[in-house]
Enzyme design. Structure first.
Site, PDB file in Angstrom:
ATOM      1  N   THR A 292       1.804   6.945   0.112  1.00 36.89           N
ATOM      2  CA  THR A 292       0.878   5.849  -0.186  1.00 36.89           C
ATOM      3  C   THR A 292       0.868   5.509  -1.671  1.00 36.89           C
ATOM      4  OG1 THR A 292      -1.426   5.132   0.125  1.00 36.89           O
ATOM      5  CG2 THR A 292      -1.116   7.361  -0.646  1.00 36.89           C
TER       6      THR A 292
ATOM      7  N   ARG B 248      -6.471   8.837 -10.508  1.00 33.91           N
ATOM      8  CA  ARG B 248      -7.100   9.140  -9.219  1.00 33.91           C
ATOM      9  C   ARG B 248      -6.036   9.537  -8.188  1.00 33.91           C
ATOM     10  NH1 ARG B 248      -6.670   7.181  -3.647  1.00 33.91           N
ATOM     11  NH2 ARG B 248      -8.651   7.658  -2.653  1.00 33.91           N
TER      12      ARG B 248
ATOM     13  N   SER C  80       0.812  -1.217   0.000  1.00 28.51           N
ATOM     14  CA  SER C  80       0.000   0.000   0.000  1.00 28.51           C
ATOM     15  C   SER C  80       0.846   1.268   0.000  1.00 28.51           C
ATOM     16  CB  SER C  80      -0.937  -0.003   1.219  1.00 28.51           C
ATOM     17  OG  SER C  80      -0.195  -0.169   2.399  1.00 28.51           O
TER      18      SER C  80
ATOM     19  N   THR D  49      -5.706   8.278   7.231  1.00 29.09           N
ATOM     20  CA  THR D  49      -5.642   7.074   6.413  1.00 29.09           C
ATOM     21  C   THR D  49      -7.071   6.633   6.141  1.00 29.09           C
ATOM     22  OG1 THR D  49      -4.766   4.816   6.303  1.00 29.09           O
ATOM     23  CG2 THR D  49      -5.453   5.587   8.464  1.00 29.09           C
ATOM     24  N   GLY D  50      -7.244   5.892   5.082  1.00 25.75           N
ATOM     25  CA  GLY D  50      -8.591   5.434   4.741  1.00 25.75           C
ATOM     26  C   GLY D  50      -9.063   6.028   3.435  1.00 25.75           C
TER      27      GLY D  50
ATOM     28  N   THR E 212      -2.239   3.894   4.269  1.00 27.30           N
ATOM     29  CA  THR E 212      -1.213   4.909   4.073  1.00 27.30           C
ATOM     30  C   THR E 212      -0.342   4.979   5.313  1.00 27.30           C
ATOM     31  OG1 THR E 212      -2.699   6.214   2.736  1.00 27.30           O
ATOM     32  CG2 THR E 212      -0.954   7.420   3.872  1.00 27.30           C
TER      33      THR E 212
HETATM   34  N1  ASP Z   1      -5.875   7.561   2.109  1.00 21.13           N
HETATM   35  C1  ASP Z   1      -5.317   6.828   1.010  1.00 21.13           C
HETATM   36  C2  ASP Z   1      -5.995   7.228  -0.269  1.00 21.13           C
HETATM   37  O1  ASP Z   1      -7.192   7.437  -0.277  1.00 21.13           O
HETATM   38  C3  ASP Z   1      -5.404   5.362   1.132  1.00 21.13           C
HETATM   39  C4  ASP Z   1      -5.334   4.763   2.494  1.00 21.13           C
HETATM   40  O2  ASP Z   1      -4.979   5.353   3.474  1.00 21.13           O
HETATM   41  O3  ASP Z   1      -5.682   3.635   2.628  1.00 21.13           O
HETATM   42  O4  ASP Z   1      -5.329   7.255  -1.275  1.00 21.13           O
END
Ligand code: ASP
Length: 351
Positions: A224, A234, A87, A257-258, A206
Protein backbone atom coordinates in the site's frame (compact mmCIF):
# COMPACT_ATOMS: atom_id res chain seq x y z
CA UNK A 1 0.73 -38.18 21.02
CA UNK A 2 3.37 -39.75 18.79
CA UNK A 3 2.33 -37.45 15.98
CA UNK A 4 2.59 -34.46 18.23
CA UNK A 5 6.01 -35.59 19.46
CA UNK A 6 7.17 -36.08 15.87
CA UNK A 7 5.76 -32.72 14.93
CA UNK A 8 7.63 -31.02 17.77
CA UNK A 9 10.80 -32.91 16.92
CA UNK A 10 10.52 -32.02 13.23
CA UNK A 11 9.81 -28.42 14.08
CA UNK A 12 12.89 -28.23 16.26
CA UNK A 13 15.02 -29.92 13.62
CA UNK A 14 13.66 -27.53 11.02
CA UNK A 15 14.38 -24.53 13.23
CA UNK A 16 17.92 -25.70 13.98
CA UNK A 17 18.58 -26.33 10.31
CA UNK A 18 17.35 -22.84 9.47
CA UNK A 19 19.67 -21.29 12.03
CA UNK A 20 22.62 -23.36 10.77
CA UNK A 21 21.77 -22.42 7.22
CA UNK A 22 21.99 -18.75 8.10
CA UNK A 23 24.88 -16.92 6.54
CA UNK A 24 23.22 -13.91 5.01
CA UNK A 25 20.96 -16.04 2.90
CA UNK A 26 17.95 -17.57 4.57
CA UNK A 27 15.18 -18.32 2.19
CA UNK A 28 11.87 -19.97 1.56
CA UNK A 29 14.01 -22.81 0.32
CA UNK A 30 15.12 -23.45 3.92
CA UNK A 31 13.93 -26.84 5.21
CA UNK A 32 10.17 -26.94 5.72
CA UNK A 33 9.31 -27.42 9.36
CA UNK A 34 5.84 -28.70 8.56
CA UNK A 35 4.45 -31.20 6.19
CA UNK A 36 2.42 -29.34 3.56
CA UNK A 37 -1.34 -29.81 3.59
CA UNK A 38 -2.39 -32.17 0.86
CA UNK A 39 -5.34 -30.15 -0.38
CA UNK A 40 -4.65 -30.11 -4.09
CA UNK A 41 -6.97 -27.13 -4.51
CA UNK A 42 -5.06 -23.97 -5.22
CA UNK A 43 -6.80 -20.65 -4.64
CA UNK A 44 -5.85 -17.00 -4.35
CA UNK A 45 -7.90 -14.18 -2.87
CA UNK A 46 -7.34 -10.43 -2.72
CA UNK A 47 -8.90 -7.30 -1.33
CA UNK A 48 -10.89 -4.92 -3.54
CA UNK A 49 -11.75 -4.98 -7.22
CA UNK A 50 -8.17 -4.44 -8.33
CA UNK A 51 -7.56 -7.83 -6.73
CA UNK A 52 -9.07 -9.47 -9.83
CA UNK A 53 -6.10 -8.58 -12.06
CA UNK A 54 -3.67 -9.30 -9.24
CA UNK A 55 -5.21 -12.74 -8.72
CA UNK A 56 -4.92 -13.53 -12.40
CA UNK A 57 -1.19 -12.79 -12.30
CA UNK A 58 -0.87 -14.98 -9.22
CA UNK A 59 -2.82 -17.71 -10.97
CA UNK A 60 -0.28 -17.99 -13.78
CA UNK A 61 1.99 -19.39 -11.05
CA UNK A 62 -0.53 -21.26 -8.89
CA UNK A 63 -2.33 -22.82 -11.87
CA UNK A 64 0.98 -24.22 -13.08
CA UNK A 65 1.64 -25.87 -9.71
CA UNK A 66 3.91 -23.06 -8.45
CA UNK A 67 4.64 -21.86 -4.94
CA UNK A 68 2.10 -19.72 -3.06
CA UNK A 69 4.86 -17.30 -2.09
CA UNK A 70 5.84 -16.66 -5.72
CA UNK A 71 2.17 -16.27 -6.57
CA UNK A 72 1.39 -13.57 -4.00
CA UNK A 73 4.51 -11.62 -4.87
CA UNK A 74 3.66 -11.70 -8.59
CA UNK A 75 0.06 -10.75 -7.84
CA UNK A 76 0.91 -7.83 -5.57
CA UNK A 77 3.22 -6.38 -8.20
CA UNK A 78 0.25 -5.79 -10.52
CA UNK A 79 -1.46 -2.96 -8.60
CA UNK A 80 1.98 -1.69 -7.57
CA UNK A 81 2.67 -1.04 -11.25
CA UNK A 82 -0.79 0.25 -12.16
CA UNK A 83 -0.64 3.98 -12.80
CA UNK A 84 -4.40 4.27 -12.34
CA UNK A 85 -4.17 2.88 -8.83
CA UNK A 86 -3.43 5.70 -6.40
CA UNK A 87 -3.35 3.64 -3.25
CA UNK A 88 -0.59 1.15 -4.03
CA UNK A 89 2.95 1.44 -5.39
CA UNK A 90 3.91 3.78 -8.21
CA UNK A 91 1.38 6.62 -8.60
CA UNK A 92 0.27 6.18 -5.00
CA UNK A 93 -0.88 9.44 -3.44
CA UNK A 94 1.84 11.12 -1.38
CA UNK A 95 1.99 12.23 2.21
CA UNK A 96 1.22 15.78 3.31
CA UNK A 97 4.66 16.92 2.21
CA UNK A 98 4.48 15.36 -1.24
CA UNK A 99 6.56 12.22 -0.62
CA UNK A 100 5.27 8.86 -1.88
CA UNK A 101 6.10 6.43 0.92
CA UNK A 102 5.20 2.76 0.60
CA UNK A 103 4.55 -0.08 3.05
CA UNK A 104 4.55 -3.82 2.26
CA UNK A 105 4.80 -7.20 3.92
CA UNK A 106 4.99 -10.84 2.87
CA UNK A 107 4.72 -14.08 4.85
CA UNK A 108 4.79 -17.78 4.08
CA UNK A 109 3.24 -20.81 5.77
CA UNK A 110 6.34 -21.35 7.85
CA UNK A 111 6.52 -18.05 9.78
CA UNK A 112 9.08 -16.64 7.39
CA UNK A 113 8.21 -13.00 6.88
CA UNK A 114 9.64 -9.72 5.69
CA UNK A 115 8.44 -6.14 5.44
CA UNK A 116 9.39 -2.60 4.51
CA UNK A 117 7.81 0.57 5.84
CA UNK A 118 7.91 4.15 4.61
CA UNK A 119 10.20 3.20 1.75
CA UNK A 120 10.55 5.78 -1.03
CA UNK A 121 11.53 5.62 -4.70
CA UNK A 122 11.09 1.86 -5.13
CA UNK A 123 8.16 0.82 -7.30
CA UNK A 124 7.83 -2.74 -5.97
CA UNK A 125 8.08 -2.71 -2.18
CA UNK A 126 6.59 -6.21 -2.03
CA UNK A 127 9.70 -7.59 -3.73
CA UNK A 128 11.95 -5.68 -1.32
CA UNK A 129 9.91 -7.16 1.56
CA UNK A 130 10.60 -10.60 0.17
CA UNK A 131 14.33 -9.85 -0.02
CA UNK A 132 14.24 -8.70 3.61
CA UNK A 133 12.69 -12.05 4.45
CA UNK A 134 15.08 -14.13 2.42
CA UNK A 135 18.35 -12.25 2.60
CA UNK A 136 18.51 -10.62 6.01
CA UNK A 137 18.14 -11.85 9.58
CA UNK A 138 15.46 -9.17 10.07
CA UNK A 139 11.74 -8.84 9.53
CA UNK A 140 11.21 -5.10 9.00
CA UNK A 141 13.35 -2.38 7.43
CA UNK A 142 12.14 1.22 7.36
CA UNK A 143 12.72 4.49 5.51
CA UNK A 144 16.27 5.30 4.45
CA UNK A 145 17.59 1.92 5.57
CA UNK A 146 14.98 0.10 3.53
CA UNK A 147 15.87 2.19 0.48
CA UNK A 148 19.58 1.56 0.99
CA UNK A 149 18.96 -2.17 1.21
CA UNK A 150 16.77 -2.11 -1.90
CA UNK A 151 19.45 -0.29 -3.89
CA UNK A 152 22.09 -2.74 -2.69
CA UNK A 153 19.81 -5.49 -3.93
CA UNK A 154 19.70 -3.95 -7.38
CA UNK A 155 16.28 -2.28 -7.27
CA UNK A 156 16.03 0.88 -9.36
CA UNK A 157 15.58 4.29 -7.72
CA UNK A 158 12.63 6.04 -9.35
CA UNK A 159 10.35 9.03 -9.00
CA UNK A 160 7.01 7.53 -7.95
CA UNK A 161 5.00 10.74 -7.83
CA UNK A 162 3.20 10.87 -11.16
CA UNK A 163 1.90 14.15 -12.63
CA UNK A 164 -1.65 13.02 -11.82
CA UNK A 165 -0.86 12.29 -8.17
CA UNK A 166 1.08 15.52 -7.92
CA UNK A 167 -1.97 17.40 -9.22
CA UNK A 168 -4.24 15.67 -6.72
CA UNK A 169 -1.85 16.55 -3.91
CA UNK A 170 -1.82 20.22 -4.96
CA UNK A 171 -5.62 20.18 -5.04
CA UNK A 172 -5.66 18.80 -1.52
CA UNK A 173 -3.15 21.41 -0.37
CA UNK A 174 -5.58 24.19 -1.24
CA UNK A 175 -7.84 23.30 1.67
CA UNK A 176 -5.70 21.00 3.77
CA UNK A 177 -5.22 21.68 7.40
CA UNK A 178 -1.92 20.30 8.59
CA UNK A 179 -3.75 18.39 11.22
CA UNK A 180 -3.77 14.61 11.13
CA UNK A 181 -7.26 13.34 11.39
CA UNK A 182 -8.28 9.74 11.19
CA UNK A 183 -11.40 10.80 9.36
CA UNK A 184 -9.35 11.84 6.39
CA UNK A 185 -9.34 8.09 5.79
CA UNK A 186 -13.11 7.76 5.47
CA UNK A 187 -14.53 6.26 2.33
CA UNK A 188 -17.11 8.33 0.58
CA UNK A 189 -18.42 5.41 -1.41
CA UNK A 190 -18.38 7.34 -4.63
CA UNK A 191 -20.56 10.13 -3.29
CA UNK A 192 -17.75 12.67 -3.15
CA UNK A 193 -17.23 15.41 -0.70
CA UNK A 194 -15.92 13.82 2.45
CA UNK A 195 -12.43 12.78 1.53
CA UNK A 196 -11.18 15.88 -0.17
CA UNK A 197 -10.15 13.67 -3.07
CA UNK A 198 -10.52 14.85 -6.63
CA UNK A 199 -13.69 13.41 -8.06
CA UNK A 200 -14.64 12.02 -4.68
CA UNK A 201 -12.21 9.12 -5.07
CA UNK A 202 -11.21 7.09 -2.05
CA UNK A 203 -7.91 8.10 -0.53
CA UNK A 204 -6.78 4.64 0.46
CA UNK A 205 -7.15 0.92 -0.26
CA UNK A 206 -4.53 -1.67 0.29
CA UNK A 207 -4.14 -4.88 -1.63
CA UNK A 208 -3.92 -7.84 0.70
CA UNK A 209 -3.55 -11.27 -0.92
CA UNK A 210 -3.68 -14.79 0.45
CA UNK A 211 -2.88 -17.91 -1.53
CA UNK A 212 -2.82 -21.63 -1.03
CA UNK A 213 -0.99 -23.71 -3.61
CA UNK A 214 -1.55 -27.23 -4.90
CA UNK A 215 0.79 -28.57 -2.23
CA UNK A 216 -1.17 -26.86 0.52
CA UNK A 217 1.43 -24.18 1.24
CA UNK A 218 -0.02 -20.82 2.15
CA UNK A 219 1.41 -17.32 1.73
CA UNK A 220 0.23 -13.76 1.99
CA UNK A 221 1.25 -10.32 0.74
CA UNK A 222 0.10 -6.84 1.54
CA UNK A 223 1.17 -3.61 -0.15
CA UNK A 224 0.00 0.00 0.00
CA UNK A 225 0.90 3.66 -0.19
CA UNK A 226 -1.11 4.04 3.01
CA UNK A 227 -3.38 6.94 3.77
CA UNK A 228 -3.15 9.73 1.26
CA UNK A 229 -1.90 12.98 2.81
CA UNK A 230 -0.67 11.16 5.91
CA UNK A 231 1.92 12.70 8.21
CA UNK A 232 5.48 12.16 7.05
CA UNK A 233 6.75 9.01 8.69
CA UNK A 234 3.30 7.58 9.37
CA UNK A 235 3.20 3.79 8.99
CA UNK A 236 -0.05 1.85 8.83
CA UNK A 237 -0.96 -1.75 9.49
CA UNK A 238 0.12 -3.20 6.15
CA UNK A 239 3.83 -3.78 6.91
CA UNK A 240 3.19 -4.85 10.51
CA UNK A 241 3.13 -8.64 10.72
CA UNK A 242 0.08 -9.62 12.75
CA UNK A 243 -1.74 -6.37 11.94
CA UNK A 244 -2.08 -6.03 8.17
CA UNK A 245 -1.06 -9.60 7.40
CA UNK A 246 -0.63 -12.90 9.16
CA UNK A 247 -0.23 -16.45 7.91
CA UNK A 248 -0.06 -19.63 9.94
CA UNK A 249 0.39 -22.62 7.67
CA UNK A 250 -1.47 -24.91 10.08
CA UNK A 251 -4.51 -22.65 10.38
CA UNK A 252 -4.83 -20.08 7.61
CA UNK A 253 -4.13 -16.46 6.82
CA UNK A 254 -5.71 -13.05 7.15
CA UNK A 255 -5.16 -9.56 5.80
CA UNK A 256 -6.76 -6.18 6.29
CA UNK A 257 -7.59 -2.90 4.64
CA UNK A 258 -8.85 0.39 5.97
CA UNK A 259 -7.71 2.58 8.84
CA UNK A 260 -4.44 0.96 9.81
CA UNK A 261 -4.31 2.50 13.27
CA UNK A 262 -7.44 0.63 14.29
CA UNK A 263 -6.10 -2.64 12.92
CA UNK A 264 -2.75 -2.25 14.69
CA UNK A 265 -4.45 -1.63 18.05
CA UNK A 266 -6.15 -5.02 17.80
CA UNK A 267 -3.35 -6.97 16.08
CA UNK A 268 -6.17 -7.58 13.61
CA UNK A 269 -4.88 -10.22 11.22
CA UNK A 270 -3.28 -12.23 14.00
CA UNK A 271 -6.58 -12.04 15.85
CA UNK A 272 -8.48 -13.39 12.84
CA UNK A 273 -6.05 -16.31 12.53
CA UNK A 274 -6.26 -17.03 16.26
CA UNK A 275 -10.05 -17.03 16.08
CA UNK A 276 -9.87 -19.54 13.23
CA UNK A 277 -7.54 -21.62 15.39
CA UNK A 278 -10.26 -21.67 18.01
CA UNK A 279 -12.68 -23.10 15.48
CA UNK A 280 -14.33 -20.08 13.86
CA UNK A 281 -14.87 -20.07 10.14
CA UNK A 282 -12.97 -17.37 8.20
CA UNK A 283 -16.23 -15.44 7.93
CA UNK A 284 -16.97 -15.59 11.66
CA UNK A 285 -13.39 -14.72 12.53
CA UNK A 286 -13.37 -11.62 10.29
CA UNK A 287 -16.68 -10.48 11.76
CA UNK A 288 -15.48 -10.90 15.33
CA UNK A 289 -12.29 -8.93 14.59
CA UNK A 290 -14.34 -6.10 13.09
CA UNK A 291 -16.72 -6.12 16.04
CA UNK A 292 -13.85 -5.80 18.52
CA UNK A 293 -12.87 -2.57 16.78
CA UNK A 294 -16.43 -1.33 16.64
CA UNK A 295 -17.07 -2.12 20.30
CA UNK A 296 -14.06 -0.12 21.36
CA UNK A 297 -14.66 2.74 18.95
CA UNK A 298 -18.41 2.88 18.50
CA UNK A 299 -18.70 6.53 17.47
CA UNK A 300 -15.62 6.53 15.24
CA UNK A 301 -16.69 3.29 13.60
CA UNK A 302 -19.53 5.14 11.89
CA UNK A 303 -17.06 7.10 9.81
CA UNK A 304 -14.16 4.74 9.23
CA UNK A 305 -13.64 1.64 7.19
CA UNK A 306 -11.83 -1.51 8.23
CA UNK A 307 -12.17 -4.79 6.35
CA UNK A 308 -10.67 -8.20 6.97
CA UNK A 309 -10.24 -11.02 4.48
CA UNK A 310 -9.28 -14.53 5.52
CA UNK A 311 -8.76 -18.02 4.17
CA UNK A 312 -8.24 -21.16 6.18
CA UNK A 313 -5.98 -23.97 5.10
CA UNK A 314 -8.92 -25.86 3.63
CA UNK A 315 -9.30 -22.95 1.22
CA UNK A 316 -12.52 -21.60 2.79
CA UNK A 317 -12.82 -17.85 2.45
CA UNK A 318 -14.51 -15.15 4.52
CA UNK A 319 -14.57 -11.37 4.81
CA UNK A 320 -16.22 -8.69 6.87
CA UNK A 321 -16.03 -4.90 6.97
CA UNK A 322 -17.40 -2.05 9.03
CA UNK A 323 -18.85 -0.18 6.04
CA UNK A 324 -20.47 -1.59 2.96
CA UNK A 325 -18.52 -1.26 -0.27
CA UNK A 326 -15.63 -3.59 0.57
CA UNK A 327 -15.17 -6.35 -1.99
CA UNK A 328 -12.74 -9.18 -2.53
CA UNK A 329 -11.55 -11.16 -5.52
CA UNK A 330 -11.41 -14.95 -5.58
CA UNK A 331 -9.54 -16.99 -8.15
CA UNK A 332 -9.20 -20.75 -8.48
CA UNK A 333 -9.29 -23.46 -11.11
CA UNK A 334 -13.03 -22.92 -11.67
CA UNK A 335 -13.12 -19.15 -11.99
CA UNK A 336 -10.35 -16.64 -12.36
CA UNK A 337 -12.23 -13.35 -12.17
CA UNK A 338 -14.55 -13.72 -9.20
CA UNK A 339 -15.39 -10.50 -7.32
CA UNK A 340 -17.56 -10.79 -4.22
CA UNK A 341 -19.11 -8.01 -2.13
CA UNK A 342 -18.14 -8.40 1.50
CA UNK A 343 -20.66 -8.57 4.29
CA UNK A 344 -20.49 -5.52 6.52
CA UNK A 345 -21.83 -4.12 9.76
CA UNK A 346 -23.39 -1.06 8.20
CA UNK A 347 -25.28 -1.88 5.07
CA UNK A 348 -26.14 1.62 3.97
CA UNK A 349 -23.75 4.37 2.96
CA UNK A 350 -22.37 6.58 5.62
CA UNK A 351 -23.10 10.17 4.71
N1 ASP B 1 -4.53 -0.04 5.77
C1 ASP B 1 -3.81 0.96 5.03
C2 ASP B 1 -3.12 1.90 5.98
O1 ASP B 1 -3.69 2.24 7.00
C3 ASP B 1 -4.63 1.77 4.11
C4 ASP B 1 -5.80 1.12 3.46
O2 ASP B 1 -6.00 -0.06 3.45
O3 ASP B 1 -6.62 1.82 2.95
O4 ASP B 1 -2.05 2.34 5.66
Amino acid sequence: MTDRRNFLKNSLLGATASVLAWGGKLSAAAPESRAPVASGAARVISTWDFGVAANQAAWTILGAGGHALDAVEAGARVPEADLKNHSVGRAGYPDRDGHVTLDASIMDHNYNCGAVAAIEHIAHPISVARRVMERTPHVLLVGEGALQFALEQGFKKEELLTPESDKAWHEWLKTAKYNPSINSEVHDYGKGGTTGMPGGANNHDTIGMLAIDAQGRMAGACTTSGMAWKMRGRVGDSPIIGAGLYVDGEIGGATSTGVGEEVIRNAGSFLVVELMRQGRSPQEACKEAVMRIVKRRLEASKTIQVGFLAMNRAGEVGAYAIQHGFSYAVCDAKKQDGLIPSLSLYTTSYS
